[in-house]
Structure formats: structure tokens, C-alpha cells
Design a protein around this motif. Sequence first.
Motif, short mmCIF file in Angstrom:
data_model
loop_
_atom_site.label_atom_id
_atom_site.label_comp_id
_atom_site.label_asym_id
_atom_site.label_seq_id
_atom_site.Cartn_x
_atom_site.Cartn_y
_atom_site.Cartn_z
N THR A 83 28.71 24.03 24.95
CA THR A 83 28.96 22.91 25.86
C THR A 83 30.24 23.13 26.64
OG1 THR A 83 27.77 21.31 24.52
CG2 THR A 83 29.47 20.45 25.95
N GLU A 84 30.16 22.92 27.94
CA GLU A 84 31.34 23.04 28.80
C GLU A 84 32.14 21.73 28.78
OE1 GLU A 84 32.09 25.85 29.91
OE2 GLU A 84 30.20 26.92 29.66
N SER A 85 33.30 21.75 29.40
CA SER A 85 34.19 20.59 29.38
C SER A 85 33.58 19.37 30.06
CB SER A 85 35.53 20.94 30.03
OG SER A 85 35.33 21.39 31.37
N ASP A 86 32.61 19.58 30.97
CA ASP A 86 32.00 18.43 31.65
C ASP A 86 30.78 17.89 30.89
OD1 ASP A 86 30.10 20.40 32.03
OD2 ASP A 86 29.96 20.15 34.21
N GLY A 87 30.53 18.43 29.69
CA GLY A 87 29.42 17.95 28.88
C GLY A 87 28.12 18.69 29.11
N THR A 88 28.09 19.66 29.99
CA THR A 88 26.87 20.41 30.26
C THR A 88 26.64 21.47 29.19
OG1 THR A 88 27.20 20.13 32.63
CG2 THR A 88 25.65 21.84 31.94
N ALA A 89 25.46 21.49 28.61
CA ALA A 89 25.10 22.49 27.61
C ALA A 89 24.22 23.56 28.23
CB ALA A 89 24.38 21.84 26.44
N HIS A 90 24.43 24.80 27.82
CA HIS A 90 23.59 25.89 28.31
C HIS A 90 23.51 26.96 27.22
CE1 HIS A 90 27.15 28.46 28.95
NE2 HIS A 90 27.72 27.40 29.49
N PRO A 91 22.52 27.86 27.28
CA PRO A 91 22.41 28.92 26.26
C PRO A 91 23.70 29.72 26.16
CG PRO A 91 20.41 28.81 27.57
CD PRO A 91 21.39 27.88 28.24
N ASN A 92 24.03 30.10 24.93
CA ASN A 92 25.29 30.75 24.61
C ASN A 92 25.11 32.27 24.54
OD1 ASN A 92 27.78 31.50 23.59
ND2 ASN A 92 27.41 30.64 21.55
N ASP A 93 25.74 33.00 25.43
CA ASP A 93 25.62 34.46 25.45
C ASP A 93 26.25 35.11 24.22
OD1 ASP A 93 24.34 34.34 27.88
OD2 ASP A 93 26.16 34.67 29.06
N ALA A 94 27.16 34.40 23.54
CA ALA A 94 27.83 34.97 22.36
C ALA A 94 27.04 34.77 21.07
CB ALA A 94 29.22 34.36 22.21
N GLN B 152 43.52 15.58 21.16
CA GLN B 152 42.78 14.51 20.48
C GLN B 152 42.16 13.53 21.47
OE1 GLN B 152 42.18 14.17 17.28
NE2 GLN B 152 41.85 12.01 16.84
N ARG B 153 42.90 13.13 22.49
CA ARG B 153 42.38 12.13 23.44
C ARG B 153 41.15 12.67 24.17
NH1 ARG B 153 46.49 9.36 27.56
NH2 ARG B 153 47.28 8.65 25.53
N ALA B 154 41.24 13.93 24.62
CA ALA B 154 40.10 14.52 25.33
C ALA B 154 38.89 14.63 24.42
CB ALA B 154 40.49 15.89 25.88
N PHE B 155 39.13 14.99 23.15
CA PHE B 155 38.01 15.09 22.21
C PHE B 155 37.33 13.75 22.00
CE2 PHE B 155 36.57 14.24 17.89
CZ PHE B 155 35.48 15.10 17.84
N VAL B 156 38.12 12.72 21.73
CA VAL B 156 37.56 11.40 21.47
C VAL B 156 36.74 10.91 22.66
CG1 VAL B 156 38.13 8.98 21.06
CG2 VAL B 156 39.32 10.77 19.78
N THR B 157 37.26 11.13 23.87
CA THR B 157 36.53 10.70 25.07
C THR B 157 35.22 11.45 25.19
OG1 THR B 157 38.58 10.16 26.23
CG2 THR B 157 36.62 10.56 27.58
N ALA B 158 35.26 12.78 25.01
CA ALA B 158 34.05 13.59 25.16
C ALA B 158 33.02 13.25 24.10
CB ALA B 158 34.41 15.08 25.10
N ALA B 159 33.46 13.10 22.84
CA ALA B 159 32.52 12.79 21.77
C ALA B 159 31.90 11.41 21.95
CB ALA B 159 33.22 12.89 20.42
N ALA B 160 32.73 10.44 22.30
CA ALA B 160 32.21 9.08 22.51
C ALA B 160 31.24 9.02 23.68
CB ALA B 160 33.37 8.11 22.70
N ASP B 161 31.55 9.72 24.77
CA ASP B 161 30.65 9.73 25.92
C ASP B 161 29.31 10.35 25.55
OD1 ASP B 161 32.48 8.53 27.53
OD2 ASP B 161 33.07 10.34 28.63
#
Length: 320
Positions: free
Chosen positions: A166-177, A28-37
Motif C-alpha cells: 500500500t502506498e501513502s495515499d492508500g492505493t494497493a497494488h501487487p508487490n514486486d518484492a 503515529q499521527r499519520a498512521f492513525v489517520t491512514a488506518a482509521a480512513d
Amino acid sequence: MSMTSTPSPAMERAHEGYVHDVMLWSGQRAFVTAAADFVRQGVLRGELALVALPAARLRAVRAALGEAAEQVRFAEMESLGSNPACIIQAWVDFVAAAGDRPSRGVGEPLWPGRTGVEVTECQLHEALLNDAIPAAAPLWLRCPYEVDALPDEVVEQALHAHPWVTESDGTAHPNDAYLGDDLGATAFASPLPPAPAATIVRTITPETIRVVRDLVLHVARVCGIPDDRAADLGLALHELGVNSVLHGRGSGTLRLWRTSQALVCEVADDGLVADPLAGRLAPGTEEPDGRGLWMVNQLCDLVQLRSSGEGTTVRVHTWL
């Protein structure tokens, strides 16, 4: 983080148009931080922002945003997305309100505790989001999935339905899946599981529409559904009956059954609904068709619509 911070490189927009990405999260803490950022960086860039999450996570993200929350719109997903077919209109309205101004959103339609039928409709919703928003719209929409609490097949399907990841550092890239833009239309044309054998079955014709509505009202009350909700269900089934008569070669079939969770009312006919977004978007004043399906989605707890050359089925669930 102060409001005068500059956007980090990881938060730069992936490209100028519509980005629909999936964020797999744990803790939960990691999610809240990432979403808020993610949301704060949009505010710093002058973007509009809408956050639609289950209530507990919504409160946590709002608190983490601090003063930036004053410039963000919030919606409780338990209300907005109780019927997943109603969510797309909210994002379409948000994009329309933003106009040419870049915007970003966080939307979690599928959280732990959703029932099986809700999961199915959330998955269809996610796939159809790729069709509902124009490719040129400057919206960055992030859909979080809690990997530790959701079944593996649900997480896998989420990856299939999102063109970006989206990766854990917030970087988004095209999704191969990602399985492609046809995923929503294919799911829309796929049949629902068969109705149980022990059901109430009636034929819908111009002469029996009123009888069908009265039957639904009676069964709803026998199931203990309050009068106001039973009236909404009766009105919805009346609209579906009219649709069957008008577009289903003059007739349809009503089936009623009860599960441990819901009274289920199904209307099937030989008609074709060509647009997978039918009933999910409010019809314009100049559009003669589509009002009935839109009304059904507004009145009912959960609605499943599937259509192909084999015919159309609308299955309405009213929670007990």
C-alpha cells in the motif's frame, strides 16, 4: 469525516478476492489517520472490519474512527498475538463469520520491542497467512510496519511476505518484492538454530512420557514459574511426547535449557508434519489428528514448529 461520506478512489478494493498487503508507516499521527480512513471506508461500503493492534495504537484508531467504531471489532494484539501461532485462527474465524460479505482488517503482529524469537515467529505467521485464507475470500487485510522503529531486515522481510503493498495515499497494488506463495512452506521446513550444548537431555519413549512430564514440571518450578503455568507446560510437553511416540517412529528427544528470558523445552523426533498450518487452526470434530499441537499453542507462551524430511522439532518458550 461524516458517516455519509463516499469511499475515495484510493480505498477501492484492489480486486474481488483476498488482498494481503503491507503498509510501511512513519509517525503515529499519520498512521492513525491512514488506518482509521482505511477501516472507515470499509464500514461505509457495508463491510465487516476487525482491527488488531497493540493497545496504545488500538485506542488511538478507535478514537479516530468516531461513531464508525461502533461497527468495528477490536482486539489487543499483545493478547491475541502473544504467541504468533494463535493469530491465524482469529482471521480465519473472522472470514468465516463474514461469509460472502466483503471484509477488511488491520493487523500488526510485529511491533518494536518484540524479542528475536517472537520476530522470527511473526515472520513465519505473515508468510503462512498467504496460505491460510482462501484466495477467493473477500478479505482485504492490511499489515502495518513502523519503518523508523524496526530493523531494516525486518522491513525487508515484511515486503517479501506480502503479495500486495500500500502506498501513502492508500492505493494497493501487487508487490514486486513478494517472494511467492512457497515462502511459508519453505520457512516451515527450515531448521531452527541448534540447541545450546549445555542442556538437559532425555529420551522420550512410551515408558518415559510420565517421567518427562514430571521433569519439566520440576525444572519449571526451579525456574520460578508459577504452579498454574508450570502445569500448563507439563500438559503441553506430555502432548508433544505422545505425538513423538505416535508419529516419530516410537521415540523422541527432550531438551531443556534456560535463557535470560525463558525456559525452553524442545521435543524432536523423526516424524513429519506435512501441513505448515498444523496447530494454528482448530481441528474439527471429525479430525483425529492435530489436537495435540493445537493444545500446545493454546497452553504455551510461544511455540516454534518446524518439520521436513529430516524430522520435526517443537520448541516451547515459557517466559520467566
